[in-house]
Motif scaffolding. Structure first.
Motif, mmCIF file in Angstrom:
data_model
loop_
_atom_site.group_PDB
_atom_site.id
_atom_site.type_symbol
_atom_site.label_atom_id
_atom_site.label_comp_id
_atom_site.label_asym_id
_atom_site.label_seq_id
_atom_site.Cartn_x
_atom_site.Cartn_y
_atom_site.Cartn_z
ATOM 1 N N GLY A 1 7.725 20.760 -5.130
ATOM 2 C CA GLY A 1 6.514 21.149 -5.013
ATOM 3 C C GLY A 1 5.370 20.516 -5.782
ATOM 4 O O GLY A 1 4.209 20.911 -6.033
ATOM 5 N N GLN A 2 5.628 19.310 -6.344
ATOM 6 C CA GLN A 2 4.792 18.586 -7.248
ATOM 7 C C GLN A 2 3.896 17.344 -6.407
ATOM 8 O O GLN A 2 2.840 17.420 -6.335
ATOM 9 C CB GLN A 2 5.506 18.052 -8.555
ATOM 10 C CG GLN A 2 5.772 19.170 -9.388
ATOM 11 C CD GLN A 2 6.249 18.786 -10.725
ATOM 12 O OE1 GLN A 2 6.620 17.720 -11.024
ATOM 13 N NE2 GLN A 2 6.902 19.832 -11.731
ATOM 14 N N PHE A 3 4.829 16.386 -6.121
ATOM 15 C CA PHE A 3 4.138 15.052 -5.312
ATOM 16 C C PHE A 3 5.217 14.527 -4.570
ATOM 17 O O PHE A 3 6.406 14.728 -4.691
ATOM 18 C CB PHE A 3 3.581 14.466 -6.358
ATOM 19 C CG PHE A 3 4.509 13.715 -7.600
ATOM 20 C CD1 PHE A 3 5.319 12.636 -7.354
ATOM 21 C CD2 PHE A 3 4.708 14.281 -8.762
ATOM 22 C CE1 PHE A 3 6.305 12.319 -8.136
ATOM 23 C CE2 PHE A 3 5.623 13.970 -9.618
ATOM 24 C CZ PHE A 3 6.479 12.676 -9.177
ATOM 25 N N TYR A 4 4.491 13.812 -3.649
ATOM 26 C CA TYR A 4 5.534 12.849 -2.772
ATOM 27 C C TYR A 4 4.862 11.430 -2.549
ATOM 28 O O TYR A 4 3.731 11.354 -2.463
ATOM 29 C CB TYR A 4 5.493 13.652 -1.448
ATOM 30 C CG TYR A 4 5.700 15.057 -1.475
ATOM 31 C CD1 TYR A 4 6.886 15.640 -1.324
ATOM 32 C CD2 TYR A 4 4.603 15.990 -1.872
ATOM 33 C CE1 TYR A 4 6.877 17.069 -1.398
ATOM 34 C CE2 TYR A 4 4.665 17.168 -1.774
ATOM 35 C CZ TYR A 4 5.987 17.834 -1.654
ATOM 36 O OH TYR A 4 6.224 19.092 -1.605
ATOM 37 N N TRP A 5 5.660 10.374 -2.686
ATOM 38 C CA TRP A 5 5.144 9.201 -2.930
ATOM 39 C C TRP A 5 5.814 8.501 -1.645
ATOM 40 O O TRP A 5 6.940 8.697 -1.152
ATOM 41 C CB TRP A 5 5.896 8.276 -3.970
ATOM 42 C CG TRP A 5 5.188 8.148 -5.210
ATOM 43 C CD1 TRP A 5 5.350 8.633 -6.503
ATOM 44 C CD2 TRP A 5 4.144 7.312 -5.576
ATOM 45 N NE1 TRP A 5 4.489 8.419 -7.185
ATOM 46 C CE2 TRP A 5 3.607 7.470 -6.911
ATOM 47 C CE3 TRP A 5 3.346 6.095 -4.864
ATOM 48 C CZ2 TRP A 5 2.534 6.648 -7.472
ATOM 49 C CZ3 TRP A 5 2.382 5.483 -5.532
ATOM 50 C CH2 TRP A 5 1.965 5.957 -6.694
ATOM 51 N N ALA A 6 4.947 7.504 -0.897
ATOM 52 C CA ALA A 6 5.428 6.870 0.523
ATOM 53 C C ALA A 6 4.595 5.996 0.717
ATOM 54 O O ALA A 6 3.466 5.782 0.400
ATOM 55 C CB ALA A 6 5.626 7.936 1.494
ATOM 56 N N LYS A 7 5.187 4.878 1.455
ATOM 57 C CA LYS A 7 4.162 3.692 1.892
ATOM 58 C C LYS A 7 3.385 4.306 2.993
ATOM 59 O O LYS A 7 3.605 5.474 3.651
ATOM 60 C CB LYS A 7 5.291 2.642 2.564
ATOM 61 C CG LYS A 7 6.222 2.237 1.619
ATOM 62 C CD LYS A 7 5.374 1.216 0.543
ATOM 63 C CE LYS A 7 6.172 0.493 -0.415
ATOM 64 N NZ LYS A 7 7.200 -0.190 0.207
ATOM 65 N N VAL A 8 2.374 3.594 3.212
ATOM 66 C CA VAL A 8 1.128 4.129 4.274
ATOM 67 C C VAL A 8 2.114 4.216 5.649
ATOM 68 O O VAL A 8 1.842 5.397 6.205
ATOM 69 C CB VAL A 8 0.176 3.205 4.176
ATOM 70 C CG1 VAL A 8 -0.609 3.504 5.649
ATOM 71 C CG2 VAL A 8 -0.678 3.105 3.077
ATOM 72 N N SER A 9 2.751 3.193 6.040
ATOM 73 C CA SER A 9 3.427 3.314 7.220
ATOM 74 C C SER A 9 4.373 4.601 7.276
ATOM 75 O O SER A 9 4.416 5.134 8.373
ATOM 76 C CB SER A 9 4.257 2.182 7.718
ATOM 77 O OG SER A 9 5.284 2.032 6.436
ATOM 78 N N ASP B 1 0.776 -1.080 0.196
ATOM 79 C CA ASP B 1 -0.004 0.033 0.133
ATOM 80 C C ASP B 1 0.928 1.086 0.057
ATOM 81 O O ASP B 1 1.567 1.427 0.919
ATOM 82 C CB ASP B 1 -0.913 -0.009 1.149
ATOM 83 C CG ASP B 1 -2.150 -0.915 0.961
ATOM 84 O OD1 ASP B 1 -2.217 -1.520 0.027
ATOM 85 O OD2 ASP B 1 -2.871 -1.040 2.041
ATOM 86 N N SER B 2 0.696 2.155 -1.001
ATOM 87 C CA SER B 2 1.588 3.144 -1.358
ATOM 88 C C SER B 2 0.626 4.405 -1.294
ATOM 89 O O SER B 2 -0.554 4.193 -2.149
ATOM 90 C CB SER B 2 2.588 3.403 -2.170
ATOM 91 O OG SER B 2 3.283 2.193 -1.921
ATOM 92 N N VAL B 3 0.917 5.579 -1.116
ATOM 93 C CA VAL B 3 0.171 6.940 -1.201
ATOM 94 C C VAL B 3 0.893 7.805 -1.730
ATOM 95 O O VAL B 3 2.156 8.053 -1.473
ATOM 96 C CB VAL B 3 -0.388 7.309 -0.032
ATOM 97 C CG1 VAL B 3 -1.104 8.549 -0.030
ATOM 98 C CG2 VAL B 3 -1.277 6.295 0.609
ATOM 99 N N CYS B 4 0.598 8.501 -3.050
ATOM 100 C CA CYS B 4 1.079 9.410 -3.435
ATOM 101 C C CYS B 4 0.117 10.909 -3.098
ATOM 102 O O CYS B 4 -0.823 10.987 -3.667
ATOM 103 C CB CYS B 4 1.161 9.420 -4.839
ATOM 104 S SG CYS B 4 2.008 10.926 -5.864
ATOM 105 N N CYS B 5 0.911 11.909 -2.736
ATOM 106 C CA CYS B 5 0.220 13.290 -2.324
ATOM 107 C C CYS B 5 0.674 14.036 -3.671
ATOM 108 O O CYS B 5 1.857 14.407 -3.847
ATOM 109 C CB CYS B 5 0.944 13.664 -0.809
ATOM 110 S SG CYS B 5 0.252 15.574 -0.787
ATOM 111 N N LEU B 6 -0.458 14.411 -4.220
ATOM 112 C CA LEU B 6 -0.119 15.247 -5.244
ATOM 113 C C LEU B 6 -1.069 16.424 -5.343
ATOM 114 O O LEU B 6 -1.914 16.593 -5.026
ATOM 115 C CB LEU B 6 -0.768 14.440 -6.775
ATOM 116 C CG LEU B 6 -0.794 15.448 -8.074
ATOM 117 C CD1 LEU B 6 0.401 15.643 -8.437
ATOM 118 C CD2 LEU B 6 -1.634 14.496 -9.060
#
Length: 235
Positions: free
Chosen positions: A177-185, A99-104
């Motif tokens: 300042g575009q996006f950031y990918w990271a695992k949920v943890s 599970d990964s989340v990208c904040c865009l």
């Protein structure tokens, strides 16, 4: 599972209605949604907003809005990480290694689908829990920065840098300042995402922060030059 979360609150002060203001013919938020859709690597594209008008526009352009963000997470002091953590909890995402989340960001019209996919692959190949984000180099050696005192006189931040050739000074970078990918943890940790992050370096001509009217005008001119035939998203 890969989830894209786009924070887009309704209370922008410096540029009113910033997240849905027309940028080259469509709401600026739509460009971020379009990049996420073109990347074809997300199971869901979710917009986190406190504003029903933004929610309606986000859905019109193909994003999901399964909740309206509470007011206490929509003021000028709310951190982006808090917004992402709230969305993760609402969506019921777990700490699975998959599970990964990208904040865009909603105001990132220079984001490219290929960069989103490349960043996902960087995250997947990392041997540690980290964050992958876009960065670019400073156009001038920051070691030679100056400050202006209360009487209007300049003062060197680092006087020793004046004796060095610019090519001998360490190259330094900043968040694009575009996006950031990271695992949920990783999103759940209270750490600085830049301390052990993996930056995806972009050329300076594909980076423009948008905080003022001057920034907005510059961004539209840059975007029109770089992507003159870029089609608007189908509504």
């Amino acid at each position: 599972m890969n989830i894209c979360i786009i924070p887009a609150r309704g209370g922008s002060k410096r540029i009113p209605n910033k997240n849905i203001r027309l940028f080259r013919g469509q709401p600026i938020l739509a460009w971020s949604i379009q990049a996420a859709k073109e990347a074809d690597c997300f199971d869901s594209i979710v917009v986190s907003t406190d504003d029903q008008n933004i929610a309606d526009i986000a859905q019109k352009y193909g994003a999901e809005v399964p909740f309206l963000r509470p007011a206490e997470l929509s003021d000028d002091f709310t951190l982006t990480k808090e917004v992402i953590q709230h969305a993760i909890k609402f969506l019921g995402l777990n700490d699975s290694i998959n599970d990964s989340v990208c904040c865009l960001y909603a105001t990132a019209p220079f984001t490219q689908a290929g960069d989103l996919k490349k960043s996902r692959d960087l995250l997947s190949s990392s041997s540690i829990n980290t964050t992958v984000f876009t960065a670019t180099s400073f156009p001038f050696p920051v070691q030679r920065a100056i400050r202006i005192d209360s009487e209007g006189y300049s003062q060197a931040i680092d006087s020793s840098a004046a004796a060095c050739r610019s090519q001998d000074l360490e190259p330094l970078f900043h968040d694009a300042g575009q996006f950031y990918w990271a695992k949920v943890s990783t999103w759940g940790e209270n750490t600085n995402i830049f301390d052990t992050g993996l930056p995806l370096i972009l050329p300076r001509w594909r980076v423009q922060d948008i905080d003022t009217e001057e920034d907005w005008t510059r961004a539209e001119l840059m975007h029109a030059t770089l992507f003159p035939s870029h089609e608007k998203m189908e509504k």
